[in-house]
Design a protein around this motif. Structure first.
Motif, short mmCIF file in Angstrom:
data_model
loop_
_atom_site.label_atom_id
_atom_site.label_comp_id
_atom_site.label_asym_id
_atom_site.label_seq_id
_atom_site.Cartn_x
_atom_site.Cartn_y
_atom_site.Cartn_z
N UNK A 270 -24.93 -60.09 -24.30
CA UNK A 270 -24.19 -61.32 -24.02
C UNK A 270 -23.09 -61.15 -22.99
N UNK A 271 -23.17 -60.14 -22.14
CA UNK A 271 -22.16 -59.91 -21.12
C UNK A 271 -22.69 -60.36 -19.76
N UNK A 272 -22.02 -61.36 -19.18
CA UNK A 272 -22.35 -61.83 -17.84
C UNK A 272 -21.60 -60.97 -16.83
N UNK A 273 -22.32 -60.07 -16.17
CA UNK A 273 -21.69 -59.10 -15.28
C UNK A 273 -21.02 -59.80 -14.10
N UNK A 274 -21.67 -60.81 -13.53
CA UNK A 274 -21.10 -61.52 -12.39
C UNK A 274 -19.81 -62.24 -12.77
#
Length: 294
Positions: A270-274
């Motif tokens: 659930x980690x949005x890198x952008x």
């Protein structure tokens, strides 16, 4: 020079309006209660006057001597929101224009109307022309002080805005940072395993070559084999550079493996890198702006 609404000469078309204004002013003054005399003084080009407002307690007002009457009226109305009437009159009862300088008003006795009460103010000694240079210097100092104070208040407001933005960004980053740290730890452990596996492979290769050289075959047979194995290893290093545009090295390979593992597991966690990188950049910019405003 003192002048009131009765002395203003206007075209005939505006005369009825002027008469109405004067009539209202004189009517309010005539129906008001004489509440006595109040204290006033001039100090350092500031007119100080004590007015009894709501509750009966006297409130001190400090107004620049060269400011218009409306500045004093505005300050009084701002201090007492329940005030319905606040006007200045000459001693003879003429209403004083709001644009009249205070220096022209206080040089003669005048009256102040507060709701239904009229307060008399004695004439005050206005600085003469001999003090003009000092007055101008004081006005310039006051203007520079006010400008500096305004710049300081604007800087403080900007700093508070930046601090609030930093707190907001940190609050948004905190849960994402926790996920990133967890994924980075997993990637680091995986990178360590890969390094140990590489060391184990090199140890097995060394033992295998040693056996073939001293037990199964001779060095004359194994010499070209070791050459091609070493050359093939160099080709693998160069292929890594061509594919990644990075120099091959244990630390560089480990860091790349950790980054690849983090990006691979980010979507599942659930980690949005952008979005994370964008918030990090905004936080860095905000912290840089804060240092500039210190």
């Amino acid at each position: 020079m003192m002048f009131g609404l009765l002395r203003v000469a206007l075209p005939s078309t505006a005369a009825p309006r002027v008469c109405l204004v004067v009539a209202r002013a004189l009517s309010a003054s005539a129906g008001a209660i004489d509440a006595g005399t109040i204290e006033a003084a001039i100090d350092k080009n500031l007119v100080t006057i004590a007015l009894p407002l709501a509750g009966g307690a006297k409130t001190l007002f400090h107004v620049p001597l060269r400011s218009p009457v409306k500045q004093l009226v505005s300050n009084v109305r701002e201090e007492d929101q329940e005030l319905t009437a606040c006007r200045l009159f000459t001693a003879s009862g003429d209403a004083i224009s709001l644009n009249t300088p205070l220096s022209a008003v206080v040089s003669q006795p005048f009256k102040i109307l507060l709701n239904d009460r009229v307060y008399s103010v004695p004439a005050l000694p206005v600085p003469t022309a001999s003090n003009g240079v000092a007055s101008e210097e004081a006005d310039g100092l006051l203007a520079r002080t006010a400008a500096a104070l305004g710049a300081f208040e604007a800087s403080q407001a900007k700093r508070q805005e930046i601090v609030q933005k930093i707190h907001t960004l940190e609050a948004k980053l905190k849960p994402m940072e926790n996920i990133r740290v967890e994924l980075e730890d997993k990637g680091r452990r995986a990178g360590n395993r890969m390094a140990w596996m590489g060391l184990a492979f090199m140890s097995v290769q060394f033992g295998f070559m040693a056996r073939l050289t001293w037990w199964d075959y001779s060095w004359d047979i194994m010499e070209p084999v070791t050459y091609f194995v070493g050359y093939g290893t160099s080709m693998l290093y160069f292929a890594y550079y061509v594919a990644t545009k990075a120099e091959f090295g244990p630390l560089a390979v480990t860091d790349r493996h950790i980054s690849a593992a983090l990006i691979k597991r980010a979507a599942k966690s659930g980690l949005d890198v952008q979005a994370y990188n964008k918030l990090v950049d905004e936080l860095h910019d905000a912290q840089t702006d804060l240092k500039k405003n210190l």
